[in-house]
Design a protein around this motif. Structure first.
Motif, mmCIF file in Angstrom:
data_model
loop_
_atom_site.group_PDB
_atom_site.id
_atom_site.type_symbol
_atom_site.label_atom_id
_atom_site.label_comp_id
_atom_site.label_asym_id
_atom_site.label_seq_id
_atom_site.Cartn_x
_atom_site.Cartn_y
_atom_site.Cartn_z
ATOM 1 N N SER A 35 -8.737 4.306 -27.846
ATOM 2 C CA SER A 35 -9.926 4.720 -27.097
ATOM 3 C C SER A 35 -9.853 4.148 -25.683
ATOM 4 O O SER A 35 -9.870 2.929 -25.491
ATOM 5 N N LEU A 36 -9.750 5.045 -24.716
ATOM 6 C CA LEU A 36 -9.682 4.617 -23.317
ATOM 7 C C LEU A 36 -10.984 3.928 -22.917
ATOM 8 O O LEU A 36 -10.987 2.955 -22.163
ATOM 9 N N GLY A 37 -12.106 4.444 -23.484
ATOM 10 C CA GLY A 37 -13.402 3.818 -23.212
ATOM 11 C C GLY A 37 -13.425 2.361 -23.656
ATOM 12 O O GLY A 37 -13.871 1.474 -22.919
ATOM 13 N N ALA A 38 -12.902 2.101 -24.869
ATOM 14 C CA ALA A 38 -12.881 0.733 -25.380
ATOM 15 C C ALA A 38 -11.987 -0.146 -24.503
ATOM 16 O O ALA A 38 -12.305 -1.313 -24.233
ATOM 17 N N LEU A 39 -10.878 0.425 -24.034
ATOM 18 C CA LEU A 39 -9.963 -0.338 -23.169
ATOM 19 C C LEU A 39 -10.666 -0.740 -21.870
ATOM 20 O O LEU A 39 -10.586 -1.887 -21.425
#
Ligand code: NAG
Ligand code: NAG
Ligand code: NAG
Ligand code: NAG
Length: 460
Positions: free
Chosen positions: A96-100
């Protein structure tokens, strides 16, 4: 005792210098954040060596050139992670790019971030704005898609944004030129951007390098004469044009190849670009005389005009600049002889490509000169499908006038015809006007071929 004192002191100093503790230890929470980043990136090879015990600020996280962590005091300011040169396959579905991005936002002093060739995928999240201190971002060679989010416009310190080799779509947002006062380098090469390049980029106060090559951009470039710092413009491989862009005098590299630029080169303007080192206008639709003055630009090293329809006669005596290293004149309509300063043995040693013109080289690489004469005459006067015919300048000119008159007459005729037709149908009032419009366009598009046929008759 007295003798042991200085020895002890020396020993202590020695220890203090040697111990990794010489650099402050990274805050525990930031160590944890880095390990979370390692996990979210699927433990890429570049980060295999990161452990809970790694001394990140002491250089323990760094393995040049693929990974490095830089601290200021006890806080991370730079994070570089690069995958293999050919890039990595996309990370698994649970990535998940958001989590990154959320995780990275726990490094509040992060200024420089490189995450390239790591298989990141997903739309660029608007919450990138949380990384408020970012100055340099390089997320090349991933699988980022979707538009450039508005959130990026809040990164007021952003100086460099590189998103090459992704699949970013939508348009180049209008705010890039004005919302990011420090932006110096914008590189969006090889993505899927479409539409026009926004006018605002012509007002980006700090812009030094603009790279938009290999996208699907169209239309004219904005007026960039006001960009005092612009040195690099690379927009090759789009559908830009038709007008040659207006540029400031300090440009050093201009690449316009593989677009739809047409018309002539602005010779006077180009000869004022005294810092220009690299000019590539190849594979466009440029026409008109090739300005030989280009060859003597003082800084020019690389010039390619290949694959256009430049005309004119070169001569022995055309002078060359001292720095020329490569000149590609291939596939144009040039006549005369290659300037003496470009021939083998000339100094400096310049590589010159000139096949498929009508130069007097006598090595079989050239067309016979009537080919270039005829093509040159055809440019701009005779429509494409008529090119093979021999036309004299005179006949072409007359044919042009006759065609214009015929077009005008037939347009008036067509309008009258439809006016009459419309009046006759007025009573019935059955047909929607859209049909009339269609009729009109199909009729008018049927005209040219007949007109050209007529023009040909006259021309004989
Ligand atoms: C994704 O799934 C794999 C396999 O189940 C697991 O090893 C990995 O830790 C997961 N990654 C994340 C970021 O959750
Ligand atoms: C951005 O990252 C790519 C891939 O690692 C690298 O080749 C390129 O030089 C970087 N660009 C800059 C300006 O650092
Ligand atoms: C363009 O980017 C894609 C990834 O989006 C990559 O696979 C491809 O190799 C790149 N093309 C070039 C010429 O670098
Ligand atoms: C590029 O844009 C044009 C419209 O400007 C569109 O017709 C074409 O399909 C696009 N090409 C690609 C490869 O996206």
């Amino acid at each position: 005792m007295a003798a042991a004192g200085p020895g002890c002191l020396l020993g202590l100093v020695f220890l203090a210098v040697l111990l990794p503790g010489g650099a402050p230890l990274l805050q525990a929470s930031q160590t944890w954040t880095l390990l979370k980043v390692q996990h979210l990136l699927g433990r890429p090879p570049a980060l295999r060596h990161w452990r809970r015990t790694t001394d990140f600020c002491g250089g323990g996280g760094t393995v040049a050139p693929s990974a490095s962590v830089v601290c200021y005091g006890d806080t991370v300011t730079q994070l570089h992670v690069e995958g293999a040169a050919q890039g990595a396959p996309p990370l698994p579905l649970n990535f998940s790019l958001g989590a990154l991005v959320t995780t990275l936002s726990r490094l509040p002093d992060l200024r420089v971030l490189t995450l390239s060739g790591l298989g990141l995928w997903g739309p660029l999240p608007g919450k990138l704005e949380r990384l408020a201190g970012l100055e340099i971002v390089n997320m090349s060679r991933n699988y980022l898609y979707g538009p450039i989010p508005r959130g990026l416009s809040r990164l007021q310190g952003l100086q460099t944004l590189i998103l090459d080799d992704n699949m970013i779509g939508g348009e180049v947002p209008g705010w890039v030129g004005t919302a990011l006062p420090a932006l110096a380098v914008l590189s969006l090469r090889n993505n899927s951007l479409a539409g026009a390049v926004p006018e605002s980029l012509g007002r980006a106060p700090s812009l030094r390098s603009l790279v938009l090559a290999s996208n699907n951009l169209s239309g004219n470039l904005p007026d960039m004469r006001g960009l005092a710092s612009l040195q690099v413009l690379d927009v090759g491989g789009n559908s830009l044009g038709p007008a040659f862009p207006r540029l400031g005098r300090k440009v050093a590299s201009v690449v316009l190849s593989r677009n739809k630029f047409t018309g002539g080169l602005p010779a006077a303007e180009l000869s004022s670009f005294y810092l220009l080192e690299h000019l590539d206008v190849s594979l466009n639709r440029f026409v008109g005389p090739f300005p030989p003055a280009l060859l003597s630009l003082p800084s020019l090293q690389y010039l390619s005009i290949a694959g256009n329809r430049f005309t004119g006669a070169l001569s022995d005596k055309v002078p060359c600049g001292d720095n020329l290293r490569l000149v590609d004149l291939s596939s144009n309509l040039l006549m005369g002889s290659v300037p003496a300063c470009l021939r083998p043995g000339g100094k400096p040693a310049t590589v010159v490509l000139s096949s498929e013109n009508c130069l007097d080289r006598g090595d079989g690489s050239q067309h016979p000169s009537p080919f270039c004469q005829n093509q040159a005459l055809a440019v701009g006067i005779v429509p494409r499908h008529n090119e093979k015919k021999k036309v004299s300048r005179h006949a072409g000119f007359i044919a042009g006038i006759v065609m214009a008159v015929l077009v005008a007459v037939s347009l008036v005729g067509a309008m009258a015809f439809f006016a009459v037709k419309k009046m006759t149908m007025e009573g019935a009032k059955t047909r929607p006007s859209a049909t009339l419009m269609e009729d009109h366009t199909s009729t008018s598009s049927a005209y040219p071929s007949k007109l050209f046929a007529d023009a040909r008759m006259i021309d004989l």
